[in-house]
Motif scaffolding. Structure first.
Motif, PDB file in Angstrom:
ATOM      1  N   LYS A   1      36.035  42.882  24.399  1.00  0.00           N
ATOM      2  CA  LYS A   1      36.882  43.640  25.328  1.00  0.00           C
ATOM      3  C   LYS A   1      36.123  43.948  26.614  1.00  0.00           C
ATOM      4  CE  LYS A   1      39.875  47.662  25.560  1.00  0.00           C
ATOM      5  NZ  LYS A   1      40.385  48.830  24.872  1.00  0.00           N
ATOM      6  N   ARG A   2      34.853  44.311  26.485  1.00  0.00           N
ATOM      7  CA  ARG A   2      34.023  44.600  27.656  1.00  0.00           C
ATOM      8  C   ARG A   2      33.856  43.338  28.507  1.00  0.00           C
ATOM      9  NH1 ARG A   2      28.959  43.627  28.772  1.00  0.00           N
ATOM     10  NH2 ARG A   2      28.502  42.982  26.655  1.00  0.00           N
ATOM     11  N   ARG A   3      33.606  42.200  27.894  1.00  0.00           N
ATOM     12  CA  ARG A   3      33.449  40.947  28.628  1.00  0.00           C
ATOM     13  C   ARG A   3      34.728  40.557  29.356  1.00  0.00           C
ATOM     14  NH1 ARG A   3      30.140  37.038  24.451  1.00  0.00           N
ATOM     15  NH2 ARG A   3      28.158  38.128  24.579  1.00  0.00           N
ATOM     16  N   ILE A   4      35.854  40.734  28.697  1.00  0.00           N
ATOM     17  CA  ILE A   4      37.133  40.399  29.321  1.00  0.00           C
ATOM     18  C   ILE A   4      37.385  41.291  30.524  1.00  0.00           C
ATOM     19  CG2 ILE A   4      39.637  40.461  28.978  1.00  0.00           C
ATOM     20  CD1 ILE A   4      39.095  39.474  26.107  1.00  0.00           C
ATOM     21  N   GLU A   5      37.075  42.574  30.401  1.00  0.00           N
ATOM     22  CA  GLU A   5      37.249  43.486  31.526  1.00  0.00           C
ATOM     23  C   GLU A   5      36.342  43.099  32.691  1.00  0.00           C
ATOM     24  OE1 GLU A   5      36.548  47.351  29.879  1.00  0.00           O
ATOM     25  OE2 GLU A   5      38.525  47.448  28.945  1.00  0.00           O
ATOM     26  N   ASN A   6      35.104  42.685  32.393  1.00  0.00           N
ATOM     27  CA  ASN A   6      34.201  42.237  33.458  1.00  0.00           C
ATOM     28  C   ASN A   6      34.740  40.985  34.142  1.00  0.00           C
ATOM     29  OD1 ASN A   6      32.410  44.314  33.006  1.00  0.00           O
ATOM     30  ND2 ASN A   6      31.048  43.104  31.711  1.00  0.00           N
ATOM     31  N   LEU A   7      35.240  40.043  33.352  1.00  0.00           N
ATOM     32  CA  LEU A   7      35.803  38.821  33.943  1.00  0.00           C
ATOM     33  C   LEU A   7      37.036  39.119  34.785  1.00  0.00           C
ATOM     34  CD1 LEU A   7      35.442  36.332  30.963  1.00  0.00           C
ATOM     35  CD2 LEU A   7      34.170  36.317  33.114  1.00  0.00           C
ATOM     36  N   GLU A   8      37.871  40.029  34.325  1.00  0.00           N
ATOM     37  CA  GLU A   8      39.047  40.418  35.108  1.00  0.00           C
ATOM     38  C   GLU A   8      38.635  41.065  36.419  1.00  0.00           C
ATOM     39  OE1 GLU A   8      41.238  42.908  32.445  1.00  0.00           O
ATOM     40  OE2 GLU A   8      42.255  41.201  31.491  1.00  0.00           O
ATOM     41  N   ALA A   9      37.612  41.911  36.382  1.00  0.00           N
ATOM     42  CA  ALA A   9      37.137  42.564  37.609  1.00  0.00           C
ATOM     43  C   ALA A   9      36.591  41.522  38.575  1.00  0.00           C
ATOM     44  CB  ALA A   9      36.061  43.592  37.275  1.00  0.00           C
ATOM     45  N   ILE A  10      35.848  40.555  38.080  1.00  0.00           N
ATOM     46  CA  ILE A  10      35.313  39.492  38.939  1.00  0.00           C
ATOM     47  C   ILE A  10      36.455  38.678  39.523  1.00  0.00           C
ATOM     48  CG2 ILE A  10      34.007  37.335  38.930  1.00  0.00           C
ATOM     49  CD1 ILE A  10      32.163  38.678  36.843  1.00  0.00           C
ATOM     50  N   PHE A  11      37.437  38.368  38.735  1.00  0.00           N
ATOM     51  CA  PHE A  11      38.571  37.565  39.197  1.00  0.00           C
ATOM     52  C   PHE A  11      39.363  38.292  40.267  1.00  0.00           C
ATOM     53  CE2 PHE A  11      43.016  36.191  38.850  1.00  0.00           C
ATOM     54  CZ  PHE A  11      42.849  34.859  39.184  1.00  0.00           C
ATOM     55  N   VAL A  12      39.588  39.592  40.072  1.00  0.00           N
ATOM     56  CA  VAL A  12      40.348  40.376  41.051  1.00  0.00           C
ATOM     57  C   VAL A  12      39.563  40.472  42.353  1.00  0.00           C
ATOM     58  CG1 VAL A  12      41.215  42.689  41.554  1.00  0.00           C
ATOM     59  CG2 VAL A  12      41.664  41.648  39.341  1.00  0.00           C
ATOM     60  N   ASP A  13      38.248  40.632  42.295  1.00  0.00           N
ATOM     61  CA  ASP A  13      37.427  40.713  43.495  1.00  0.00           C
ATOM     62  C   ASP A  13      37.404  39.389  44.252  1.00  0.00           C
ATOM     63  OD1 ASP A  13      36.855  43.321  42.951  1.00  0.00           O
ATOM     64  OD2 ASP A  13      34.883  42.915  42.066  1.00  0.00           O
ATOM     65  N   ASP A  14      37.380  38.264  43.561  1.00  0.00           N
ATOM     66  CA  ASP A  14      37.287  36.952  44.192  1.00  0.00           C
ATOM     67  C   ASP A  14      38.627  36.394  44.636  1.00  0.00           C
ATOM     68  OD1 ASP A  14      34.603  36.939  43.891  1.00  0.00           O
ATOM     69  OD2 ASP A  14      34.562  35.617  42.142  1.00  0.00           O
ATOM     70  N   GLU A  15      39.711  36.969  44.204  1.00  0.00           N
ATOM     71  CA  GLU A  15      41.031  36.393  44.491  1.00  0.00           C
ATOM     72  C   GLU A  15      41.332  36.304  45.982  1.00  0.00           C
ATOM     73  OE1 GLU A  15      45.368  37.836  43.450  1.00  0.00           O
ATOM     74  OE2 GLU A  15      44.240  37.196  41.686  1.00  0.00           O
ATOM     75  N   PRO A  16      41.171  37.360  46.812  1.00  0.00           N
ATOM     76  CA  PRO A  16      41.464  37.221  48.243  1.00  0.00           C
ATOM     77  C   PRO A  16      40.535  36.210  48.922  1.00  0.00           C
ATOM     78  CG  PRO A  16      41.366  39.535  47.646  1.00  0.00           C
ATOM     79  CD  PRO A  16      40.893  38.742  46.464  1.00  0.00           C
ATOM     80  N   ALA A  17      39.265  36.234  48.578  1.00  0.00           N
ATOM     81  CA  ALA A  17      38.314  35.307  49.178  1.00  0.00           C
ATOM     82  C   ALA A  17      38.641  33.871  48.783  1.00  0.00           C
ATOM     83  CB  ALA A  17      36.898  35.668  48.759  1.00  0.00           C
ATOM     84  N   SER A  18      39.054  33.668  47.559  1.00  0.00           N
ATOM     85  CA  SER A  18      39.356  32.314  47.115  1.00  0.00           C
ATOM     86  C   SER A  18      40.605  31.781  47.799  1.00  0.00           C
ATOM     87  CB  SER A  18      39.524  32.275  45.600  1.00  0.00           C
ATOM     88  OG  SER A  18      40.655  33.022  45.215  1.00  0.00           O
TER      89      SER A  18
END
Length: 118
Positions: A62-79
Motif C-alpha cells: 500500500k505504501r509503495r502504491i501511494e508513492n507511485l501514485e504521488a510520483i505519477f501525479v507530480d509528473d503528469e503535467p510535465a509529461s
C-alpha cells in the motif's frame, strides 16, 4: 436355472456388492473428513507468523502504491508538456526524413528501372 442365467446373476451380485462397497468407503471418508475438519495441517504458531507476514506485506504494498501514485501525479503535467514538444520535434523530423527519402528513392528506383530494362 440354466448356466447362462446363473452367470448373469453371479456377475450382477458381484457388481452390486462392489458398488455398495465403493459407496460405503466414500461415505466413511466423508465422515472422517467431517470429524477432522478442525484439525488443520498448520499449527497456531505458524498461522500467526504467516498472518503477520501477510499484514506487513499488505502495508508495504500500500505504501509503495501511494508513492507511485504521488510520483505519477507530480509528473503528469510535465509529461503532457514534454509529449507535446516531442510530437512537434517528431513531426519536423518526419517531414525532413520524407524529403530525404524522396531524393534517395528516386535515384535508387531509376537505377533499378535501368537494371530491369537491360
Amino acid at each position: 436355472m440354466s448356466f447362462e442365467e446363473m452367470v448373469v446373476a453371479l456377475v450382477g451380485a458381484v457388481g452390486a456388492f462392489a458398488l455398495v462397497g465403493f459407496l460405503a468407503a466414500k461415505i466413511i471418508d466423508l465422515i472422517k473428513t467431517w470429524m477432522n475438519r478442525n484439525k488443520s495441517g498448520i499449527s497456531e504458531k505458524d498461522f500467526n507468523r504467516l498472518a503477520e507476514a501477510f499484514i506487513e506485506y499488505k502495508k508495504e504494498s500500500k505504501r509503495r502504491i501511494e508513492n507511485l501514485e504521488a510520483i505519477f501525479v507530480d509528473d503528469e503535467p510535465a509529461s503532457q508538456e514534454s509529449s507535446a514538444k516531442n510530437n512537434r520535434i517528431e513531426a519536423s523530423k518526419n517531414s525532413i526524413e520524407i524529403d530525404e527519402n524522396r531524393e534517395e528513392s528516386s535515384s535508387e528506383s531509376s537505377g533499378l528501372r535501368n537494371m530491369l530494362h537491360d
